[in-house]
Write an enzyme that holds these catalytic residues in place. Structure first.
Site: not given
Lengths: 189, 237
Positions: B106, B158, B160
């Protein structure tokens, strides 16, 4: 074929990259009508340790009890300088702080009055689903007839009350305790 | 004064996670121990913020075009519909997305995973659904990444999703997973329900129809927000 609501999942530790663009320090502009106040507090976990990665979302009525973008009929629309919504992160000490106006009374669906309050949605890593609570104002005489507060056991009501600080009466203190002594009351609807 | 606005339907049992889910270790100290107090729905929760395009950037719905160069990774298109529990589209819903890059890192100062950052990928976007509840954005497929929850813990890939529907009680934050991900059975966040079908609805499906030849594969992901009691709408017909 209709499905139930999609399952909630945690915001995780890195939500600020997607959500912080909407962060603010105010629920309304300085020019908004009403009694201007600020509220600050700390988010604490079950060990009493500050939560540095929480996010609050606030939603409240204006000083006449009206919600922005929602026309309740005869009382008219809210002013341009009142948004009624704010997204507030906690800092590295778990502290949040925002400016707003004291909201007016809001009717229930049955037509009774609710005491002034701010709805708070709480998000953080570790919460698979956000929590919902409310801020009320200590010493507001309208609290005694509030249908939501009356649902809360009397000994837990104080967790929902923002207290004016001794030095500055327009500055309020309201903490969120996730567990333990004085655990904040959270709601289900 | 009586308001004609309809309350929300009760949430269906078992379709939402409990707060305390010990296999997700962070939930242990951050979940309330007292039961939630059930209170009446009022205008304060039946209303909610309304968002427009204000504050959106030109490439908020294309995460591959937010920098000078193209990000590394597999370019994908994610689209679907936001519906309510009555199968009605939720139009003009604000959808906010964020994710790791193709290497599973991230763009966040607290992410210390020893995978490279990608200077061409911030991993955040936002957009509104259209009148049919439809949304579409372009991104790259996020990578899996390790985390400290338990020994050799890895999050499945994934994205969000954060959504605001009509009314505060529709607020939803969830995660979209990818079909066939071998990490799903081991992930305590995905496995937070005792309802396998409800969990599987968080998995997108491969969407051949929306692939763009020579350009991008596509995934389809529908999201359902809590619905209101449908009766008053029916009576208006």
């Amino acid at each position: 074929m209709s499905f139930p609501a999609t399952a909630s999942q945690t915001v995780g530790p890195y939500f600020s990259i997607g959500l912080s663009y909407l962060n603010s320090v105010s629920v309304c502009a300085e020019s908004a009508e009403g009694e201007h106040i600020s509220i600050s507090g700390q988010v604490l976990d079950g060990d009493g340790v500050p939560v540095p990665d929480a996010q609050l979302e606030l939603w409240q009525a204006d000083d006449k009890g009206r919600f922005a973008g929602f026309d309740p009929g005869e009382s008219g629309a809210t002013a341009e300088d009142f948004q009624g919504f704010a997204r507030i992160p906690t800092d590295e000490r778990g502290v949040f702080r925002f400016h707003t106006i004291r909201p007016g009374t809001v009717v229930t669906l049955e037509g009774t009055s609710q005491a002034p309050h701010i709805v708070v949605l709480l998000f953080m890593r570790g919460l698979l689903k956000h929590l919902v609570t409310r801020i009320y104002f200590a010493n507001d005489p309208r609290n005694t007839g509030d249908p939501v507060l009356l649902t809360v056991p009397p000994e837990r009501r104080q967790t929902l009350l923002a207290e004016p600080t001794a030095e500055q009466p327009e500055q309020y203190r309201w903490d969120i305790r996730l567990q333990g002594e004085n655990e904040t009351v959270f709601f289900a609807y | 004064m009586k308001n004609k606005i309809s309350p929300f339907l009760p949430l269906r049992p078992g379709t939402q996670p409990d707060y305390l889910h010990p296999s997700y270790v962070s939930s242990i100290l951050r979940s309330p121990r007292q039961p939630l107090i059930v209170v009446p729905q009022t205008l304060s929760e039946l209303s909610g913020p309304v968002f427009g395009h204000n504050g959106f950037g030109e490439f908020d719905n294309d995460l591959t075009q937010q920098h000078a160069g193209a990000p590394l990774g597999e370019r994908i298109i994610v689209s679907g519909r936001v519906l309510d529990e009555n199968d009605r589209p939720v139009s003009r819903a604000l959808v906010e997305v964020w994710q790791a890059n193709a290497a599973g890192r991230y763009m966040h100062k607290k992410d210390q995973h020893a995978a490279p950052l990608d200077p061409n990928f911030s991993g955040a976007g936002r957009f509104l659904t259209d009148d049919s509840g439809y949304y579409r954005f372009v991104t790259i497929k996020p990578g899996a990444y390790p985390w400290k929850n338990h020994a050799n813990a890895w999050r499945p890939a994934h994205i969000h999703f954060s959504l605001f529907g009509a009314g505060l009680l529709t607020r939803l934050v969830t995660q979209m997973y990818f079909p066939g991900d071998p990490l799903l059975p081991y992930d305590p966040i995905y496995n937070c329900l005792n309802d396998e079908r409800a969990q599987q609805r968080m998995i997108s499906s491969f969407d051949l129809e929306n692939t763009v030849p020579d350009t991008a594969l596509a995934y389809h992901y529908d999201i359902v927000l809590r619905g209101r009691d449908a009766t008053p709408m029916e009576e208006q017909r």
